[in-house]
Design a protein around this motif. Structure first.
Motif, short mmCIF file in Angstrom:
data_model
loop_
_atom_site.label_atom_id
_atom_site.label_comp_id
_atom_site.label_asym_id
_atom_site.label_seq_id
_atom_site.Cartn_x
_atom_site.Cartn_y
_atom_site.Cartn_z
N LYS A 67 0.83 -1.21 0.00
CA LYS A 67 0.00 0.00 0.00
C LYS A 67 0.86 1.25 0.00
N LEU A 68 1.93 1.24 0.77
CA LEU A 68 2.83 2.38 0.87
C LEU A 68 3.47 2.69 -0.48
N VAL A 69 3.97 1.64 -1.15
CA VAL A 69 4.61 1.83 -2.46
C VAL A 69 3.61 2.38 -3.48
N MET A 70 2.41 1.78 -3.52
CA MET A 70 1.42 2.22 -4.49
C MET A 70 1.00 3.67 -4.25
N LEU A 71 0.91 4.06 -2.98
CA LEU A 71 0.54 5.44 -2.66
C LEU A 71 1.62 6.42 -3.10
N ILE A 72 2.86 6.15 -2.76
CA ILE A 72 3.95 7.06 -3.15
C ILE A 72 4.03 7.18 -4.66
N ALA A 91 9.81 -4.03 5.77
CA ALA A 91 10.42 -2.82 5.22
C ALA A 91 11.26 -3.14 3.99
N SER A 92 11.83 -4.34 3.94
CA SER A 92 12.56 -4.75 2.73
C SER A 92 11.61 -4.89 1.55
N MET A 93 10.34 -5.21 1.85
CA MET A 93 9.34 -5.29 0.79
C MET A 93 9.16 -3.93 0.11
N VAL A 94 9.23 -2.85 0.88
CA VAL A 94 9.12 -1.51 0.31
C VAL A 94 10.23 -1.30 -0.72
N VAL A 95 11.42 -1.78 -0.40
CA VAL A 95 12.57 -1.64 -1.30
C VAL A 95 12.29 -2.27 -2.66
N LEU A 96 11.58 -3.38 -2.67
CA LEU A 96 11.32 -4.09 -3.92
C LEU A 96 10.42 -3.29 -4.85
N GLY A 97 9.70 -2.33 -4.29
CA GLY A 97 8.84 -1.48 -5.10
C GLY A 97 9.50 -0.20 -5.55
N ALA A 98 10.79 -0.08 -5.29
CA ALA A 98 11.54 1.12 -5.70
C ALA A 98 12.27 0.86 -7.02
N ASP A 99 12.75 1.92 -7.62
CA ASP A 99 13.58 1.80 -8.81
C ASP A 99 15.03 1.56 -8.44
N GLU A 100 15.41 1.99 -7.24
CA GLU A 100 16.76 1.76 -6.74
C GLU A 100 16.74 1.86 -5.22
N VAL A 101 17.73 1.26 -4.59
CA VAL A 101 17.89 1.40 -3.14
C VAL A 101 19.30 1.90 -2.86
N VAL A 102 19.39 2.96 -2.08
CA VAL A 102 20.67 3.58 -1.75
C VAL A 102 21.14 3.01 -0.42
N HIS A 178 4.94 -13.61 -0.47
CA HIS A 178 5.52 -14.10 -1.73
C HIS A 178 4.86 -13.39 -2.91
N GLN A 179 3.53 -13.27 -2.87
CA GLN A 179 2.79 -12.63 -3.96
C GLN A 179 3.15 -11.16 -4.10
N TYR A 180 3.22 -10.45 -2.97
CA TYR A 180 3.57 -9.03 -3.01
C TYR A 180 4.99 -8.83 -3.52
N ALA A 181 5.92 -9.64 -3.04
CA ALA A 181 7.32 -9.50 -3.46
C ALA A 181 7.45 -9.70 -4.97
N GLU A 182 6.80 -10.72 -5.46
CA GLU A 182 6.87 -11.01 -6.90
C GLU A 182 6.25 -9.88 -7.72
N ALA A 183 5.12 -9.36 -7.25
CA ALA A 183 4.45 -8.29 -7.98
C ALA A 183 5.30 -7.02 -8.01
N LEU A 184 5.88 -6.64 -6.87
CA LEU A 184 6.68 -5.42 -6.82
C LEU A 184 7.96 -5.54 -7.64
N LEU A 185 8.61 -6.70 -7.53
CA LEU A 185 9.84 -6.90 -8.31
C LEU A 185 9.57 -6.85 -9.81
N SER A 186 8.53 -7.52 -10.26
CA SER A 186 8.25 -7.59 -11.70
C SER A 186 7.77 -6.25 -12.24
N ARG A 187 7.11 -5.47 -11.40
CA ARG A 187 6.57 -4.19 -11.86
C ARG A 187 7.59 -3.05 -11.76
N TYR A 188 8.52 -3.16 -10.80
CA TYR A 188 9.41 -2.04 -10.53
C TYR A 188 10.90 -2.43 -10.50
N MET A 189 11.38 -2.93 -9.37
CA MET A 189 12.81 -3.14 -9.18
C MET A 189 13.45 -3.97 -10.29
#
Length: 255
Positions: A67-72, A91-102, A178-189
């Motif tokens: 939800k946090l990733v989709m909102l941002i 919190a690592s799940m949030v990272v998977l929805g980013a374009d990069e992690v610093v 598992h479902q959220y991680a896969e969705a965020l990785l395939s859509r973003y990271m």
């Protein structure tokens, strides 16, 4: 460090990164209570090309990171996560929805093992994997025992205290992570590396046995995540901000 110093560091971080920086720094579990304040802040900022989330968290609920990733992402074209020290579990799940992690030399991600509230002790949060490992341990104990009937007799009182509906709910949380991680990785990271999505998802949701396992920037890069290594002035600003927010929260705890 006072508020003015923190603001100056935030301003400098935005200049270096060419972004608008939001901060989430907490020692309590990440949950949906963050969403309304975050939405209010995003509305005040308005749509901006790039948002960075300065994130320090040891995890929380299974649904909140998505939800946090989709909102941002409703308010920006590019999204980065800055990890000064720890972005673990959910919190690592949030990272998977980013374009990069610093990440800097002490920054850590962790296995994706979300927390659920204990059914009796409401202030206690339990890693969902713990339930699965408990059941697997009992199963092995019975199978390996020279007297399986005695082992079953000893273990049954414990098993009888486990609510089957609760176990089912924990299992659903595992599948959801598992479902959220896969969705965020395939859509973003990992949108440009679709063949890596399955392997990275498996590694982060099932490949580590310790809830607190530290995944540093080198290991994160080896997994296939898009890592920007923070060095020089960038890291000095990030680390100074971390120390400033740590000091602020410690002061609040003492009040």
């Amino acid at each position: 460090m006072d508020a003015e110093n923190r603001y100056q560091y935030l301003e400098r971080l935005e200049q270096i990164r060419g972004s608008k920086v939001l901060v989430y720094f907490a020692y309590t579990p990440l949950d949906d209570s963050i969403l309304v304040p975050l939405y209010k802040q995003l509305k005040a900022i308005g749509h901006t090309p790039k948002i960075d989330l300065f994130l320090h968290s040891y995890g929380g609920a299974v649904d909140t990171p998505y939800k946090l990733v989709m909102l941002i992402r409703e308010f920006c074209e590019e999204f980065g996560v800055i990890v000064p020290l720890a972005a673990k579990s959910a919190a690592s799940m949030v990272v998977l929805g980013a374009d990069e992690v610093v990440m800097g030399p002490v920054s850590e991600l962790g296995p994706i093992d979300p927390l659920v509230k204990h059914p009796v002790y409401r202030d206690v949060w339990v890693p969902v994997q713990a339930i699965r490992y408990t059941l697997e341990y009992f199963q092995r104990t019975i199978a390996d025992s020279p007297d399986p009937e005695l082992a079953t007799f000893i273990i049954n009182p414990v098993l009888n205290k486990l609510d089957p509906w609760l176990i089912g709910d924990y299992e659903k949380s595992l599948k959801a992570s598992h479902q959220y991680a896969e969705a965020l990785l395939s859509r973003y990271m990992l949108k440009d590396s679709p063949l890596q999505v399955s392997a990275v998802t498996h590694a982060l949701t099932e490949g580590y046995f310790s809830h607190g396992y530290p995944i540093g920037r080198r290991e994160a890069k080896e997994l296939g995540l898009k890592i920007t290594e923070a060095d020089g002035e960038l890291w000095e600003v990030i680390w100074s901000l971390y120390l400033g927010y740590e000091e602020l929260l410690n002061q609040r705890d003492l009040e």
